[in-house]
Motif scaffolding. Structure first.
Motif, PDB file in Angstrom:
ATOM      1  N   GLY A   1       0.631  -1.283   0.262  1.00 33.91           N
ATOM      2  CA  GLY A   1       0.140   0.067   0.004  1.00 33.91           C
ATOM      3  C   GLY A   1       0.916   1.270  -0.079  1.00 33.91           C
ATOM      4  N   ARG A   2       0.149   2.361   0.461  1.00 39.13           N
ATOM      5  CA  ARG A   2       0.989   3.546   0.531  1.00 39.13           C
ATOM      6  C   ARG A   2       2.174   3.481   1.466  1.00 39.13           C
ATOM      7  N   ALA A   3       3.129   4.174   1.045  1.00 43.20           N
ATOM      8  CA  ALA A   3       4.357   4.183   1.706  1.00 43.20           C
ATOM      9  C   ALA A   3       5.253   5.481   1.327  1.00 43.20           C
ATOM     10  N   ASP A   4       6.429   5.559   1.988  1.00 38.27           N
ATOM     11  CA  ASP A   4       7.161   6.717   1.368  1.00 38.27           C
ATOM     12  C   ASP A   4       8.543   6.221   1.375  1.00 38.27           C
ATOM     13  N   ILE A   5       9.577   7.006   0.466  1.00 34.05           N
ATOM     14  CA  ILE A   5      10.693   6.562   0.133  1.00 34.05           C
ATOM     15  C   ILE A   5      11.906   7.743   0.778  1.00 34.05           C
ATOM     16  N   LEU A   6      12.688   7.118   1.493  1.00 34.66           N
ATOM     17  CA  LEU A   6      13.962   7.953   1.958  1.00 34.66           C
ATOM     18  C   LEU A   6      15.131   7.453   1.093  1.00 34.66           C
ATOM     19  N   PHE A   7      15.548   8.739   0.607  1.00 36.24           N
ATOM     20  CA  PHE A   7      16.709   8.188  -0.556  1.00 36.24           C
ATOM     21  C   PHE A   7      17.737   9.349  -0.337  1.00 36.24           C
ATOM     22  N   TRP A   8      18.938   8.829   0.117  1.00 38.29           N
ATOM     23  CA  TRP A   8      20.234   9.685   0.354  1.00 38.29           C
ATOM     24  C   TRP A   8      21.079   9.142  -0.829  1.00 38.29           C
ATOM     25  N   GLU A   9      21.674  10.459  -1.299  1.00 39.26           N
ATOM     26  CA  GLU A   9      22.442  10.530  -2.467  1.00 39.26           C
ATOM     27  C   GLU A   9      23.721  11.182  -1.629  1.00 39.26           C
ATOM     28  N   GLY A  10      24.930  10.356  -1.606  1.00 46.35           N
ATOM     29  CA  GLY A  10      25.895  10.862  -1.040  1.00 46.35           C
ATOM     30  C   GLY A  10      27.418  11.058  -1.604  1.00 46.35           C
ATOM     31  N   VAL A  11      27.953  12.122  -1.674  1.00 39.67           N
ATOM     32  CA  VAL A  11      29.299  12.367  -2.243  1.00 39.67           C
ATOM     33  C   VAL A  11      30.248  11.313  -1.825  1.00 39.67           C
ATOM     34  N   PRO A  12      30.666  10.575  -2.875  1.00 42.77           N
ATOM     35  CA  PRO A  12      31.663   9.279  -2.632  1.00 42.77           C
ATOM     36  C   PRO A  12      32.789   9.731  -1.701  1.00 42.77           C
ATOM     37  N   GLY A  13      32.917   9.089  -0.651  1.00 45.26           N
ATOM     38  CA  GLY A  13      34.042   9.205   0.519  1.00 45.26           C
ATOM     39  C   GLY A  13      33.553  10.184   1.482  1.00 45.26           C
ATOM     40  N   GLY A  14      32.312  10.838   1.495  1.00 44.94           N
ATOM     41  CA  GLY A  14      31.788  11.624   2.435  1.00 44.94           C
ATOM     42  C   GLY A  14      31.170  10.973   3.312  1.00 44.94           C
ATOM     43  N   PRO A  15      30.483  11.933   4.348  1.00 49.70           N
ATOM     44  CA  PRO A  15      29.947  11.127   5.655  1.00 49.70           C
ATOM     45  C   PRO A  15      28.709  10.512   5.134  1.00 49.70           C
TER      46      PRO A  15
END
Length: 431
Positions: free
Chosen positions: A211-225
């Motif tokens: 059913g209904r949900a939410d997406i949490l999507f991180w895009e991180g700079v490689p090598g960063g935190p």
């Protein structure tokens, strides 16, 4: 009746196969997984699709989940400062709503539909040797499988591919229990949270297997935190990392995520890939030619959310080119012209915009993002650029164009007294 082989059962391959099938072509579709395997497998993407791409599905009558999926009416941008505040925070309104349907739901449903409508479905991970054999019995072979051995047939177009390494480390979690943004609790929206020098967090509503949900999507700079997901196999650990980073870098998003839980054990995804444009025509060992589709030939970083949109637009463009070609041979000249039509209408503008967003934003872009917080027409235009990236060419890339555009809007819209403005974005970027 012309015979066409489509290899790959993603957004582009299935949309194209269903479209050709509806027009009376004899279509064979090769998928490396069954519908049930897709349905019960791991999430594959974030797939927020905007109005133009959704219309291609409506045109084919395959928009089966439109009534159930959340209707996304806005796109917001927030910029994080080092102290956890938001010097920039605004919401642009979309002209037509966007939607995200978990590809496990959509691709399994479309695969079943293709088979029910009499299409020949082959469950097999195709090799180059397989295609060498099959190509002799089909009028056209389309490669829509963006990973694996088949991609090696399409050489990298260096002139159109400025990056040779991944520009972001990607981490996705599908969750239930996310609260609304208190500023606009009634509006379903994609939220783009920019953390200068660190990466981006995207939050969006979706329809998933439960059913209904939410997406949490991180895009991180490689090598960063944010680059901490490589090798994490446990879904619970993946979610815990996601939430910990939200608490540190985007506390306003974390505040509504304190009670979330994963939708299912397959609701996480992590990885990275280098953005690339490839030559569109592959040559088989026996001399046969195959045409690459969507991210086989134009694979952009998901920072601008264009993957599924471009796949849909590519499928629609190729379908049109095939239908217009009639009984003529699908030769090399036709293949080149078919790709060029897609490249210049969709691939090029998406690639230009995405590559610009991956870099350090220049001052005039910071000014645009800051001004959108004071001038609603700017926010709306930026938001609708996700549907039509070609529009960015008019005001986004050139400092003079940007200044002229902002001056024009400012002169026609009574603006409130300036608050933090673009200088705040610049300050956060410098940290």
């Amino acid at each position: 009746m012309r015979r066409i082989l489509v290899v790959g059962a993603g957004q582009s391959g299935l949309q194209l196969a269903l479209g050709l099938q509806a027009k009376g072509y004899e279509v064979t579709l090769m998928s490396n997984r069954t519908a049930d395997e897709i349905r019960t497998g791991r999430v594959m993407s974030t797939q927020c699709m905007f109005d133009t791409a959704l219309q291609h599905e409506r045109d084919l009558g395959i928009n089966f989940w439109e009534q159930q999926a959340p209707k996304i009416e806005g796109l917001g941008v927030s910029v994080a400062a080092p102290d956890g505040s938001r010097p920039i925070d605004w919401l642009g309104r979309l002209k037509g709503y966007a939607q995200s349907v978990d590809q496990r739901v959509k691709m399994s449903g479309w695969l079943d539909t293709f088979a029910q409508r009499g299409g020949q479905l082959v469950i097999h991970g195709a090799s180059v040797a397989d295609l060498d054999y099959f190509s002799r019995t089909y009028d056209l072979v389309l490669i829509a499988a963006g990973k694996g051995e088949l991609v090696s047939m399409f050489g990298r177009d260096a002139a159109r591919s400025p990056y040779d390494a991944p520009q972001r480390a990607l981490a996705v979690s599908y969750v239930h229990g996310l609260g609304p943004r208190p500023e606009h609790p009634e509006t379903e929206a994609v939220r783009c949270n920019l953390v200068p020098g660190v990466g981006e967090l995207f939050v969006m509503p979706t329809l998933t297997t439960s059913g209904r949900a939410d997406i949490l999507f991180w895009e991180g700079v490689p090598g960063g935190p944010l680059d901490v997901f490589n090798g994490v196999k446990d879904p619970a650990e993946h979610l815990a990392l996601t939430l910990g980073l939200m608490e540190k870098y985007t506390p306003w998003e974390y505040a509504r995520a304190t009670k979330v839980e994963l939708t299912d054990a397959g609701g996480t995804l992590a990885g990275r890939y280098a953005p690339v444009v490839r030559n569109p025509i592959g040559r088989l060992p026996g001399g046969g030619l195959v045409l690459g589709v969507a991210d086989v030939v134009v694979a952009n970083d998901p920072i601008t959310g264009q993957g599924s949109n471009s796949a849909s637009k590519c499928a629609a463009s190729y379908l049109s080119s095939i239908l217009m070609h009639g009984d003529n041979p699908f030769d090399e000249a036709w293949m080149k012209a078919t790709f060029d039509k897609y490249w210049f209408t969709t691939g090029k503008p998406v690639t230009q915009w995405t590559n610009a967003m991956l870099g350090v934003p220049p001052e005039h872009v910071l000014n645009l993002i800051g001004a959108a917080g004071q001038l609603q027409p700017v926010a709306n235009r930026f938001a609708n650029g996700f549907d039509n990236p070609a529009d960015f060419d008019a005001y986004f890339y050139d400092p003079e164009d940007a200044a002229d555009y902002l001056a024009e809007v400012a002169s026609s819209v009574p603006a409130p007294a300036p608050a933090s403005g673009a200088s705040a974005v610049g300050a956060s970027s410098a940290e």
